[in-house]
Design a protein around this motif. Structure first.
Motif, PDB file in Angstrom:
ATOM      1  N   LEU A 472      22.256 -13.957 -68.615  1.00 34.31           N
ATOM      2  CA  LEU A 472      21.837 -12.016 -67.592  1.00 34.31           C
ATOM      3  C   LEU A 472      20.402 -11.762 -67.753  1.00 34.31           C
ATOM      4  O   LEU A 472      20.241 -10.531 -67.491  1.00 34.31           O
ATOM      5  CB  LEU A 472      22.759 -10.962 -68.860  1.00 34.31           C
ATOM      6  N   GLU A 473      19.688 -12.134 -68.221  1.00 37.89           N
ATOM      7  CA  GLU A 473      18.193 -12.594 -68.816  1.00 37.89           C
ATOM      8  C   GLU A 473      17.449 -11.950 -66.865  1.00 37.89           C
ATOM      9  O   GLU A 473      16.827 -13.071 -66.315  1.00 37.89           O
ATOM     10  CB  GLU A 473      17.957 -13.323 -69.101  1.00 37.89           C
ATOM     11  N   LEU A 479      21.029  -8.329 -60.977  1.00 34.45           N
ATOM     12  CA  LEU A 479      22.357  -7.769 -61.623  1.00 34.45           C
ATOM     13  C   LEU A 479      23.352  -7.254 -60.878  1.00 34.45           C
ATOM     14  O   LEU A 479      24.690  -7.184 -60.684  1.00 34.45           O
ATOM     15  CB  LEU A 479      22.251  -7.144 -62.530  1.00 34.45           C
ATOM     16  N   SER A 480      22.884  -6.388 -59.507  1.00 37.00           N
ATOM     17  CA  SER A 480      23.796  -5.493 -58.638  1.00 37.00           C
ATOM     18  C   SER A 480      24.571  -6.597 -58.255  1.00 37.00           C
ATOM     19  O   SER A 480      26.018  -6.592 -58.142  1.00 37.00           O
ATOM     20  CB  SER A 480      22.947  -5.049 -57.926  1.00 37.00           C
ATOM     21  N   LEU A 481      24.205  -7.962 -57.668  1.00 39.08           N
ATOM     22  CA  LEU A 481      24.620  -8.815 -57.051  1.00 39.08           C
ATOM     23  C   LEU A 481      26.167  -9.154 -57.984  1.00 39.08           C
ATOM     24  O   LEU A 481      27.123  -9.902 -57.183  1.00 39.08           O
ATOM     25  CB  LEU A 481      23.702  -9.854 -56.400  1.00 39.08           C
ATOM     26  N   LEU A 482      25.661  -9.739 -58.981  1.00 39.35           N
ATOM     27  CA  LEU A 482      26.097  -9.843 -60.186  1.00 39.35           C
ATOM     28  C   LEU A 482      27.272  -8.854 -59.706  1.00 39.35           C
ATOM     29  O   LEU A 482      28.800  -9.610 -59.888  1.00 39.35           O
ATOM     30  CB  LEU A 482      26.099 -10.495 -61.144  1.00 39.35           C
ATOM     31  N   ASP A 724      33.611  -8.069 -70.128  1.00 37.99           N
ATOM     32  CA  ASP A 724      32.271  -7.990 -71.614  1.00 37.99           C
ATOM     33  C   ASP A 724      31.112  -7.670 -70.082  1.00 37.99           C
ATOM     34  O   ASP A 724      30.009  -7.809 -70.492  1.00 37.99           O
ATOM     35  CB  ASP A 724      32.873  -8.937 -72.321  1.00 37.99           C
ATOM     36  N   LEU A 725      31.836  -8.787 -69.079  1.00 34.40           N
ATOM     37  CA  LEU A 725      30.088  -9.039 -68.565  1.00 34.40           C
ATOM     38  C   LEU A 725      29.827  -8.100 -68.346  1.00 34.40           C
ATOM     39  O   LEU A 725      28.405  -7.636 -68.242  1.00 34.40           O
ATOM     40  CB  LEU A 725      30.419 -10.034 -67.747  1.00 34.40           C
ATOM     41  N   GLU A 726      30.632  -6.919 -67.704  1.00 35.67           N
ATOM     42  CA  GLU A 726      30.452  -5.904 -66.584  1.00 35.67           C
ATOM     43  C   GLU A 726      29.682  -4.834 -67.349  1.00 35.67           C
ATOM     44  O   GLU A 726      28.355  -4.157 -67.192  1.00 35.67           O
ATOM     45  CB  GLU A 726      31.949  -5.569 -66.056  1.00 35.67           C
ATOM     46  N   GLN A 727      30.208  -4.539 -68.400  1.00 37.49           N
ATOM     47  CA  GLN A 727      30.161  -3.506 -69.445  1.00 37.49           C
ATOM     48  C   GLN A 727      28.810  -3.658 -69.918  1.00 37.49           C
ATOM     49  O   GLN A 727      27.497  -3.221 -69.900  1.00 37.49           O
ATOM     50  CB  GLN A 727      30.686  -3.848 -70.884  1.00 37.49           C
ATOM     51  N   LYS A 728      27.920  -5.800 -70.037  1.00 35.53           N
ATOM     52  CA  LYS A 728      26.618  -5.395 -70.308  1.00 35.53           C
ATOM     53  C   LYS A 728      25.602  -5.734 -69.388  1.00 35.53           C
ATOM     54  O   LYS A 728      24.344  -5.302 -69.056  1.00 35.53           O
ATOM     55  CB  LYS A 728      26.928  -7.509 -70.772  1.00 35.53           C
ATOM     56  N   GLU A 730      26.149  -3.319 -66.913  1.00 34.89           N
ATOM     57  CA  GLU A 730      25.458  -2.007 -66.717  1.00 34.89           C
ATOM     58  C   GLU A 730      25.223  -1.053 -67.880  1.00 34.89           C
ATOM     59  O   GLU A 730      23.979  -0.196 -67.467  1.00 34.89           O
ATOM     60  CB  GLU A 730      27.262  -1.318 -66.719  1.00 34.89           C
ATOM     61  N   ASN A 731      25.407  -1.939 -69.383  1.00 34.39           N
ATOM     62  CA  ASN A 731      23.968  -1.129 -70.680  1.00 34.39           C
ATOM     63  C   ASN A 731      22.883  -2.193 -70.680  1.00 34.39           C
ATOM     64  O   ASN A 731      23.182  -3.290 -71.127  1.00 34.39           O
ATOM     65  CB  ASN A 731      24.957  -1.028 -71.610  1.00 34.39           C
ATOM     66  N   GLN A 732      21.598  -1.687 -70.463  1.00 34.03           N
ATOM     67  CA  GLN A 732      20.533  -2.219 -70.586  1.00 34.03           C
ATOM     68  C   GLN A 732      20.464  -3.116 -72.213  1.00 34.03           C
ATOM     69  O   GLN A 732      19.810  -4.044 -72.754  1.00 34.03           O
ATOM     70  CB  GLN A 732      19.069  -2.056 -70.123  1.00 34.03           C
ATOM     71  N   THR A 733      20.184  -1.618 -73.201  1.00 33.87           N
ATOM     72  CA  THR A 733      20.469  -1.895 -74.317  1.00 33.87           C
ATOM     73  C   THR A 733      21.008  -3.182 -74.787  1.00 33.87           C
ATOM     74  O   THR A 733      20.358  -4.150 -76.155  1.00 33.87           O
ATOM     75  CB  THR A 733      20.289  -0.783 -74.933  1.00 33.87           C
TER      76      THR A 733
END
Length: 762
Positions: A472-473, A479-482, A724-728, A730-733
């Protein structure tokens, strides 16, 4: 001289060959041995080398590995030398399996305590992975004692126990199956339980003795007995607990199911338990022996050297031969060898013993006058007559020789050097040392291999999950494409595979038997009818009523034996078919997952591939559950609800059905067989039909389980990974914290993997 370097790792089942410093060609037979256990190729390695070198006979073999495997290399080399080859050996020993097993258990304990997440990876693996690990940590090692009547089997076991526990007499005494667990914590007392045919506990006793066992054995309610106590002949070992099983004779049991169970121990080519076959040196050639030995010969012909090593032929009652009367021990053993060869068993492992002498030397408490006299007489013979030192007739390794001497010297029951020499010469310590060697050679490496596979599966699972988060780095555009691809994945799953047509297609494809299983069933049927044909050939001519009854009795036992053997073969076919079907469904599953990931703009993203791998790794747990497995009792239990004329083989030849025997002076055997062959063939055909139906039901149930898995467990886990992936995303922190943790997890998992590999590598 040609230099052959062989490095064999039995824990990883890997072998490296260097022929005069170079790897053999890909087309060489020797190259094909690289991923096989040594015992599968060691007997033909020297023939292959001779072919490779165009008939050259001079070899220096430098072997790196464990001592028990080197002993097999040494044996093969000796055989090659006898054929005219010149072979020199060099041995580079490595740490033994038991030491490595201790380390791997310590690693697992530490990891479970320090890394709950890794323990969770193992806990969430599929059933096979968990079963492999449980098997690796299970200390129980099975050794089954098999014999026919009057072989001294009970005396043999009592000698190992060091006390009078199993009934021993000239009449039939073993009516139940008794599992004896070595437990050093119980001291000299044996804790026992007995169970009925449904596995229900009938009775327990904290101090089982001979009287208890005699009573339990005589009670027709008793199906099995378990005993826990100190098997004095076996040293305490943290990594192994001997389970010595006393089995009924093939035609000597209150329960006809016991014969099938006994045959099953011999036929078990998956676990390869040790079989201690006790023969009566003074009385060979019973029909019961011949039946069992044919089965043993068949088992020994499959699976390489281990299939031979797991059968120990203990030739008991050797003390009954008297050299002073001209009775030659070596000739007696040659008769046993010839007898076994007549039954298809070649180069058997023969171990002459006097179980009674070993029993008297180790027996606790006072001996009777008769026992004292017998002990004195036989001790004199074993000590004074050189030919009565039975270990000299055994083909054993140097390590076994050393171990059996140590066992005799350290036996607590012996008071002086003469008596430990008598015990040593009785041959029993050699058997006990060979059991230890078998464990070291086969049990420990196999357990290590299972532990390695299970831990590796957990490592891969953990690495996939951590790598997915680490990937995810990436930048905002990726990120938008994913995120868009995640939505596409959800849609494809919901629309493409949750359809009735897909389910019906799978059900339709699941109607036929796997081809391998189909062929094995046909082969079994062919062998059954061939044996029935052989029996039919013996039914010719006119004979007296008594001769006819004798012929009927022999044929009845033969067919009962064949029937029970066939049931066990069908049981193996059940298991084989399930493994084949599960492999087919696993491929279907992988195709299913691959179809969810078509070509897309996200394909170049490493995280997209990591996502695919993570979803592919969702455990495909479609094993038949306990309720499903219990249905298998249909194959062994349907006989109890069917017409007795087919489930009870004795009734096929019942004289009650032939009142004409009492009215005529002779019996036409050919006519008798014509009447019976229709019934016999019909019952075996019915047995196969029910077995095929059972396999088809198993296949349908596995497909049902697979579809239920897709609808339930897979869908849930699939959705959880994406959510879980979708949440991460959307949430940078949250994403940054997860990436940092994933990097830490990856380093930890790599360290565990490196430590695991270091334990198993040379």
């Amino acid at each position: 001289m040609n230099h052959i370097a062989i490095t064999h790792n039995p824990f990883l089942v890997e072998t490296e060959f260097l022929i005069n410093g170079h790897s053999p060609s890909e087309s060489s037979n020797i190259t094909a041995y690289g991923s096989k256990r040594l015992q599968l190729w060691v007997e033909q390695i020297f023939d292959d080398l001779q072919v490779l070198f165009n008939g050259s006979n001079d070899f220096l073999i430098e072997f790196t590995g464990v001592e028990s495997d080197f002993n097999d290399i040494k044996e093969a080399a000796n055989n090659a030398i006898q054929k005219g080859m010149c072979v020199e050996l060099k041995f580079n020993p490595v740490a033994p399996a038991e030491e490595r097993l201790e380390k791997i258990k310590a690693l697992m304990t530490r990891v479970s305590e320090e890394s709950p997440k890794f323990a969770n990876y193992l806990a969430n693996s599929d059933l096979k992975v968990k079963q492999d690990f449980e098997d690796a940590l299970n200390n129980d090692f099975d050794a089954y004692v098999v014999a026919t009547m009057s072989s001294g089997k009970s005396t043999f076991i009592n000698a190992m126990l060091g006390q009078d526990l199993l009934p021993a007499a000239h009449e039939a005494t073993t009516a139940t199956i008794a599992h004896i667990f070595d437990d050093k914590l119980h001291g000299d007392a044996f804790y026992g339980e007995r169970f009925d045919s449904n596995g229900n506990l009938i009775e327990q006793n904290d101090a089982v003795d001979l009287a208890t066992m005699t009573a339990w054995n005589a009670d027709c309610e008793t199906k099995t007995i378990t005993l826990n106590g100190n098997i004095r002949a076996i040293k305490e070992n943290n990594n192994v607990r001997l389970v010595l099983t006393d089995t009924p004779g093939p035609n000597n049991s209150q329960d006809p199911e016991h014969q099938r169970t006994t045959l099953g121990f011999i036929q078990d080519s998956k676990r390869n338990p040790l079989i201690i076959y006790v023969l009566n040196a003074t009385q060979l050639g019973t029909n019961d022996d011949a039946q069992l030995l044919r089965l043993v010969a068949d088992a020994m012909s499959k699976g390489g050297k281990q299939s031979k090593d797991r059968f120990l032929f203990v030739v008991n009652k050797m003390d009954e031969f008297d050299p002073e009367k001209g009775e030659n021990i070596e000739k007696a053993l040659n008769r046993v060898k010839s007898y076994l060869e007549e039954n298809g068993i070649y180069d058997p492992n023969l171990y002459p013993v006097s179980a009674r002498m070993a029993y008297l030397l180790r027996k606790q408490g006072e001996l009777t006058r008769a026992e004292r006299n017998y002990k004195t007489t036989i001790a004199d013979s074993l000590l004074e007559e050189p030919s009565m030192a039975f270990p000299q007739y055994m083909s054993v390794s140097a390590s076994v020789t050393s171990a059996m001497q140590e066992k005799a010297q350290n036996d607590e029951a012996l008071q002086d050097r003469a008596m430990w020499r008598a015990l040593l010469n009785s041959g029993l310590p050699a058997i006990e040392a060979i059991i230890d060697e078998y464990i070291n050679k086969y049990s420990f490496p196999m357990r290590l291999n299972r532990a390695h596979l299970a831990m590796t599966a957990a490592i891969e699972r953990g690495m996939q999950e951590a790598e997915l988060i680490k990937q995810l780095e990436i930048d905002e555009q990726a990120l938008s494409l994913l995120q868009a691809e995640i939505q596409n994945l959800k849609a494809r799953r919901d629309q493409g595979f949750n359809t009735q047509a897909y389910k019906e297609q799978l059900k339709l494809e699941g109607r036929d038997l796997p081809m391998d299983v189909h062929n094995s069933l046909n082969e079994l049927e062919k062998n059954v009818y061939a044996r029935i044909g052989e029996l039919g050939d013996t039914f010719s001519g006119d004979v007296s009523i008594r001769e006819a009854e004798s012929k009927i009795d022999v044929a009845s036992k033969d067919i009962k034996f064949l029937f029970n053997r066939s049931i066990n073969e069908y049981e193996k076919a059940f298991l084989s078919s399930q493994e084949i079907i599960k492999k087919e469904l696993n491929k279907e599953y992988q195709d299913h997952v691959a179809a969810l990931f078509p070509e897309s703009s996200a394909l170049e993203l490493p995280i997209y591939q990591a996502l695919k791998h993570s979803i592919s790794a969702i455990s495909l747990d479609i094993e038949l559950n306990q309720n499903d497995i219990s249905k298998r009792s249909v194959i062994s239990g349907y006989r109890t609800v069917s017409d007795a004329t087919w489930y009870n083989p004795f009734s096929w030849f019942s004289t009650r059905e032939e009142p004409i025997y009492r009215e005529e002076d002779y019996v036409d055997l050919q006519e008798l067989w014509k009447e019976r062959i229709i019934i016999i063939r019909g019952q075996f055909t019915s047995l196969k039909g029910d077995a095929v139906q059972r396999i088809r039901e198993d296949k349908d149930k596995l497909i049902d389980n697979y579809l239920a898995f897709l609808e339930g467990e897979f869908s849930t886990k699939f959705a959880a990974i994406l959510a879980d992936l979708e949440q991460k995303v959307e949430n940078q922190t949250q994403r940054e914290n997860a990436i940092a943790q994933a990097k830490t997890d990856i380093e930890e998992i790599r360290a565990i993997k490196q430590e695991l590999e270091a334990i198993l590598q040379f």
